[in-house]
Design an enzyme around this catalytic site. Structure first.
Site, mmCIF file in Angstrom:
data_model
loop_
_atom_site.group_PDB
_atom_site.id
_atom_site.type_symbol
_atom_site.label_atom_id
_atom_site.label_comp_id
_atom_site.label_asym_id
_atom_site.label_seq_id
_atom_site.Cartn_x
_atom_site.Cartn_y
_atom_site.Cartn_z
ATOM 1 C CB THR A 43 -0.899 0.036 1.242
ATOM 2 O OG1 THR A 43 -0.090 -0.133 2.408
ATOM 3 C CG2 THR A 43 -1.919 -1.088 1.205
ATOM 4 C CG HIS A 51 3.667 -3.282 7.509
ATOM 5 N ND1 HIS A 51 3.804 -2.024 6.967
ATOM 6 C CD2 HIS A 51 2.518 -3.783 6.998
ATOM 7 C CE1 HIS A 51 2.797 -1.785 6.146
ATOM 8 N NE2 HIS A 51 1.997 -2.828 6.159
ATOM 9 C CE LYS A 85 -7.409 -0.112 5.931
ATOM 10 N NZ LYS A 85 -7.275 -1.507 5.703
ATOM 11 N NE ARG A 89 -7.629 0.221 1.443
ATOM 12 C CZ ARG A 89 -6.470 -0.386 1.657
ATOM 13 N NH1 ARG A 89 -5.426 0.308 2.005
ATOM 14 N NH2 ARG A 89 -6.372 -1.674 1.517
ATOM 15 C CE LYS A 234 -4.944 4.990 12.803
ATOM 16 N NZ LYS A 234 -5.444 5.462 11.525
ATOM 17 C CE LYS A 237 -0.590 6.966 10.945
ATOM 18 N NZ LYS A 237 -0.538 6.664 9.616
ATOM 19 C CB THR A 238 6.216 11.387 13.969
ATOM 20 O OG1 THR A 238 6.475 11.314 12.568
ATOM 21 C CG2 THR A 238 6.812 10.191 14.667
#
Length: 430
Positions: A43, A51, A85, A89, A234, A237-238
Site C-alpha cells: 500500500t 508491519h 476500513k 479505497r 494512533k 505516527k509522528t
RNA sequence: GGUGGGGUUCCCGAGUGGCCAAAGGGAUCAGACUGUAAAUCUGACGCGCAAGCUUCGGUGGUUCGAAUCCACCCCUCACCA
C-alpha cells in the site's frame, strides 16, 4: 532463548489476540517444524511500524524452528482490503503496485533468514492469482463462499450497515482472494498457520474454511493485537506521518528518537512487542526503573533494540552519536570532525543559500524542512525557542538572517546548529 | 432509471446571504512544569515577517455582497425500479 514454549512466550508478551483452538495449535507447533505465513499488501513503497510486529512475529517463529513465508500481496494490493476500513479505497495502478511489491520484498528480506534449504520463503500472490480466469474463479473458488457469511463478518459490517458508506464488489471480494492465498500456500508449501493483525481474523478464518473444503486439511490461525497507545492516539505516527522502516523515508536517527520518546505508560509493553529481550529481563528493567525513580532506562533500551533490529548496529551507533551530541546540552564540546560526522550520520542538514539578505528566518527554516510553515517558526521565535549555535533568537531578528548566519559566528567557519523547540535540530553548513 | 440524503480548512463536525479564514472536538506544533515521559495550564493551528492573498466537490449565474440562493455537472450513500 527461554525454555518455555513459543505460545507461552507470546502470551507473556501479550502478542496473541486470538487463535484457533489453542490446544490444537500448541500440539501442532510441538509436533515439528510448521510452515506459517503472513501477508503484506503493498500500500506504499515501504513497510512502516505497523508491519513490524507481524514481521518480528515471523522471526520469532523462525527462531523456534518453524518456517515462515512472507507473502507480498501483489494481487491483493490491487484490490484493497476493506477490513475495518471506514471508506472505500482508491485503487492504485498496476505498475505502482508492482513497483511497491518489489520494494517490500527487498525490505522483508532483511528481517528473516531466507537462506538454506529450509529457510524462509518469499512469495507473491500475484503469481497464482493473475492468471485465474473469471469463470474458474467463480466456479472453483467462489462456490465455496456463502455471501450470507461474508456479509455477516464483523470486518465489513460497518461498511454494509452504516449509512453513508458502502462497499464495492471489488473490495468485498478481497476476503476470497486472501482465502485463496491460504489455500494455495497450503497446497504448495504445506502452510498450516496464518498470522496477521487482529483485523485479519475474518479473512483468515475464511481461508481456513477454504483449505478444509478444497484441500481437506485442518489449518490454524493466530492474530496479533492492535498496538495501542495509552493516551488513545494512533501508534506509529509522528508529525511527519508514519514511521517507515526505509531509512530513506525515516532516518535511523529519527527512528531512534521516535522510540526514545515513548511514554512511560507504554514502554514496557512495547519492549515486549518490539524486541527479542526475554520477558523476565523486561520485567527486571521495569522493576529497576521503579526502584530508581527519576528517568527510566526503558526508553533508551527500547530505542537501541528496535533501531538495531531495523537498521543495524552501525546505524544505531550513528543515531546515538547524534543524540548524545545534541541533547547533552554542551555543543561546545563538539570538534570540527564531530560536525562533519553529524552530517554523515544523518542529522537533517542543508546548505545555506548564497545570499541571505532578502531571506527571513521563517522562510529559511521552512525551506530547510525544520518546520512545515512560517507560523510555527514565528510562534517559536516569539517564545525564544529558536537557537542558532546556542544563541536564542527573537521575532525582531526574523529579517536578520544575514547577520545571524554571519561567517564570524559559524562554528569552525562553516557550521550552524539550529534548534527549534526542544527536539528539532538542523545543521546548516556554508 | 426514479426518489431522498450527502460532499466544509489534516480528521470528525457546526455553519444555510453580510458579524466567516469559517463554531466545537481530535490530531499536530511551541511555551511553562518535567525526564527528549505523562498529566495540567498557555499560545498557535489555510498561506504570508507584514500589508495582504487564496479556500468551503466542479463550472457558470443571481446579488453591493455567497460556504450559504439558482442552473448544470461530477462523486457518493440509501431506498425503490
Amino acid at each position: 532463548m527461554s525454555k518455555r514454549n513459543l505460545i507461552e512466550d507470546l502470551k507473556a508478551r501479550d502478542l496473541i489476540a486470538q487463535t484457533t483452538s489453542e490446544e490444537e495449535l500448541v500440539e501442532h507447533l510441538e509436533s515439528g517444524s510448521v510452515t506459517l505465513y503472513c501477508g503484506f499488501d503493498p500500500t506504499a513503497d515501504s513497510l512502516h511500524l505497523g508491519h513490524l510486529v507481524p514481521l518480528l512475529m515471523l522471526k520469532r517463529f523462525q527462531d523456534y524452528g518453524h518456517r515462515p513465508i512472507a507473502l507480498v500481496g501483489g494481487a491483493t494490493g490491487l484490490i484493497g482490503d476493506p477490513s475495518f476500513k471506514a471508506q472505500e479505497r482508491q485503487l492504485n495502478s498496476a505498475e505502482v503496485v508492482q513497483n511497491w511489491s518489489e520494494r517490500l520484498k527487498a525490505q522483508i528480506s532483511q528481517f528473516i533468514d531466507f537462506g538454506g534449504e529450509d529457510g524462509a520463503i518469499l512469495a507473491n500472490n500475484f503469481d497464482w492469482t493473475s492468471n485465474v480466469d473469471v469463470l474458474s474463479f467463480l466456479r472453483d473458488i467462489g462456490k465455496h463462499f456463502s455471501v450470507n457469511k461474508m456479509i455477516s463478518k464483523e470486518s465489513v459490517k460497518q461498511r454494509i450497515d452504516r449509512d453513508g458508506e458502502g462497499i464495492s464488489f471489488t473490495e468485498f471480494t478481497y476476503q476470497i482472494l486472501q482465502s485463496y492465498d491460504y489455500q494455495k500456500l497450503n497446497e504448495l508449501y504445506g502452510c498450516s498457520l496464518q498470522i496477521g493483525g487482529s483485523d485479519q481474523w475474518g479473512n483468515i478464518t475464511g481461508g481456513i474454511e477454504l483449505v478444509r473444503r478444497m484441500n481437506s486439511k485442518s489449518v490454524h490461525a493466530l492474530t496479533l493485537p492492535l498496538i495501542t497507545k495509552s493516551d488513545g492516539t494512533k501508534f506509529g505516527k509522528t508529525e511527519g506521518g508514519a514511521v517507515w522502516l526505509d531509512p530513506k523515508k525515516t532516518s535511523p536517527y529519527a527512528f531512534y528518537q521516535f522510540w526514545l520518546q515513548t511514554p512511560d505508560a507504554d514502554v514496557y509493553r512495547f519492549l515486549k512487542f518490539f524486541t527479542f529481550l526475554d520477558v523476565e529481563r523486561i520485567d527486571e528493567i521495569e522493576a529497576e526503573d521503579k526502584a530508581r525513580e527519576g528517568r527510566p532506562e526503558a526508553q533508551r533500551i527500547l530505542a537501541e533494540e528496535a533501531t538495531r533490529l531495523v537498521h543495524g548496529e552501525q546505524a544505531l551507533e550513528a543515531a546515538r552519536r547524534i543524540t548524545e551530541a545534541l541533547f547533552s546540552g554542551d555543543h561546545s564540546a563538539l570538534d570540527e570532525n564531530d560536525y562533519s560526522q553529524l552530517q554523515l550520520d544523518g542529522l537533517p542538514s542543508s546548505q545555506l543559500p548564497e545570499s541571505l539578505s532578502e531571506l527571513s528566518l521563517t522562510s529559511l527554516l521552512v525551506e530547510a524542512g525544520v518546520a512545515s510553515n512560517g507560523k510555527q517558526v514565528k510562534d517559536a521565535l516569539q517564545r525564544s525557542a529558536v537557537m542558532i549555535n546556542d544563541q536564542s533568537c527573537s521575532m525582531d531578528q526574523n529579517m536578520e538572517a544575514e547577520a545571524l548566519f554571519g561567517k564570524e559566528s559559524a562554528r569552525f567557519g562553516r557550521f550552524f546548529l539550529v534548534k527549534l523547540g526542544k527536539k528539532k535540530h538542523h545543521l546548516f553548513f556554508v
